[in-house]
Motif scaffolding. Structure first.
Motif, short mmCIF file in Angstrom:
data_model
loop_
_atom_site.label_atom_id
_atom_site.label_comp_id
_atom_site.label_asym_id
_atom_site.label_seq_id
_atom_site.Cartn_x
_atom_site.Cartn_y
_atom_site.Cartn_z
N LEU A 30 -5.70 -2.15 0.47
CA LEU A 30 -4.73 -1.84 -0.57
C LEU A 30 -3.77 -1.24 -0.10
CD1 LEU A 30 -7.66 -1.06 -3.35
CD2 LEU A 30 -6.19 -3.26 -3.17
N ARG A 31 -3.72 -0.29 0.71
CA ARG A 31 -2.78 0.49 1.35
C ARG A 31 -1.77 -0.35 1.87
NH1 ARG A 31 -5.49 3.59 4.33
NH2 ARG A 31 -5.91 5.16 2.91
N GLY A 32 -2.35 -1.19 2.79
CA GLY A 32 -1.38 -2.14 3.43
C GLY A 32 -0.72 -3.08 2.62
N LEU A 33 -1.41 -3.56 1.55
CA LEU A 33 -0.58 -4.48 0.55
C LEU A 33 0.40 -3.84 -0.09
CD1 LEU A 33 -3.87 -6.35 -1.16
CD2 LEU A 33 -2.10 -7.37 0.58
N ALA A 34 0.18 -2.47 -0.33
CA ALA A 34 1.27 -1.66 -0.91
C ALA A 34 2.49 -1.61 -0.31
CB ALA A 34 0.46 -0.45 -1.46
N VAL A 35 2.19 -1.36 1.10
CA VAL A 35 3.39 -1.20 1.93
C VAL A 35 3.94 -2.70 1.97
CG1 VAL A 35 4.16 -0.77 4.33
CG2 VAL A 35 2.45 0.72 3.17
N ARG A 36 3.19 -3.75 2.25
CA ARG A 36 3.64 -5.11 2.20
C ARG A 36 4.55 -5.53 1.36
NH1 ARG A 36 5.59 -9.21 2.31
NH2 ARG A 36 5.18 -11.15 3.41
N SER A 37 4.25 -4.93 0.00
CA SER A 37 5.01 -5.22 -1.09
C SER A 37 6.39 -4.59 -1.14
CB SER A 37 4.20 -4.74 -2.60
OG SER A 37 4.43 -3.39 -2.49
N GLN A 38 6.67 -3.67 -0.31
CA GLN A 38 7.94 -3.13 -0.17
C GLN A 38 9.01 -4.28 0.63
OE1 GLN A 38 8.73 -0.35 -1.82
NE2 GLN A 38 6.85 -0.72 -2.57
N ILE A 39 8.05 -5.12 1.34
CA ILE A 39 8.94 -6.23 2.12
C ILE A 39 9.47 -7.38 1.13
CG2 ILE A 39 9.21 -7.67 4.04
CD1 ILE A 39 7.07 -5.91 5.31
#
Length: 231
Positions: free
Chosen positions: A179-188
């Motif tokens: 979930l943390r990775g997806l949250a960061v990925r969503s910023q891209i």
């Protein structure tokens, strides 16, 4: 001074002290709210302490009285963000009644935090804090006491369902890492359908793993019981 007069004076002083504490608390909250709002809008790199007093509608002197330095103010903002997440996690974990829906509940609660602006503030401040020595210790201590505290609330709840502490931590670490990775990925770039699929797949795989652990635990207990009966 009579006993009655003394009592009246003490009550008056008591009211004064309580009012002062309330005023102090409200002022701190007002300044922190303004500071967090600016961090959401500008990020740490463009954050200026001088802007906080204007945004809060207080004097610079009042701000410096409560938060003498930028590091103190930033650390207080981080603590506020993590404290709110800690309270949310503790409350959510305590409310889950169905052990078979624990992962779904943990996922839903974690998404609220990781997909929020507060997580981006926390991430920004943690990264900045690790680079700036004066802020590093405060950031590390706050992160450990608050965020790890929030995680442990879920670990303890999973342990109540029969998992070991290590197994519970492993399962939750995988969930939170995704979930943390997806949250960061969503910023891209935001891909809500893919994010939903990946989240669903993660929860499904972890549920299968948890069920395997529970079945293995049951089998081990039966073997142990048979062995004790035959010995």
């Amino acid at each position: 001074m009579t006993g009655k007069e003394t009592s009246t004076t003490e009550k008056a002083h008591g009211v004064s002290r309580i009012s002062q504490r309330e005023r102090t608390s409200k002022m701190r909250k007002r300044i922190l709210s303004a500071a967090i709002g600016l961090l959401r809008k500008k990020g740490y790199s463009a954050f200026r302490v001088a802007d906080v007093a204007d945004a809060a509608g207080v004097s610079r002197g009042a701000q410096l009285h409560h938060f003498p330095t930028k590091d103190k103010l930033v650390a207080a903002c981080l603590e506020q963000v993590f404290s709110a997440a800690h309270e949310s996690a503790t409350s959510a974990a305590a409310k889950v009644n169905n052990d078979n829906k624990m992962l779904e509940a943990a996922c839903a609660e974690a998404k609220v935090f990781f997909y929020s602006e507060d997580f981006l503030i926390a991430l920004d401040l943690v990264i900045a804090g690790n680079k700036l020595r004066p802020l590093a210790d405060d950031v590390r201590n706050i992160s450990q006491s608050q965020r790890i505290g929030a995680e442990q609330a879920w670990v303890r709840r999973f342990v109540q369902t029969g998992l070991s502490s290590d197994d519970a931590e492993d399962v939750l670490w995988i969930l939170w890492s995704v979930l943390r990775g997806l949250a960061v990925r969503s910023q891209i770039g935001k891909e809500p359908e893919r994010m939903q699929r990946v989240t669903h797949l993660t929860v499904s795989l972890l549920n299968e793993y948890v069920n395997q652990i529970r079945e293995r635990t049951k089998t081990d207990k039966k073997k142990s019981h048979r062995k004790s009966c035959t010995s």
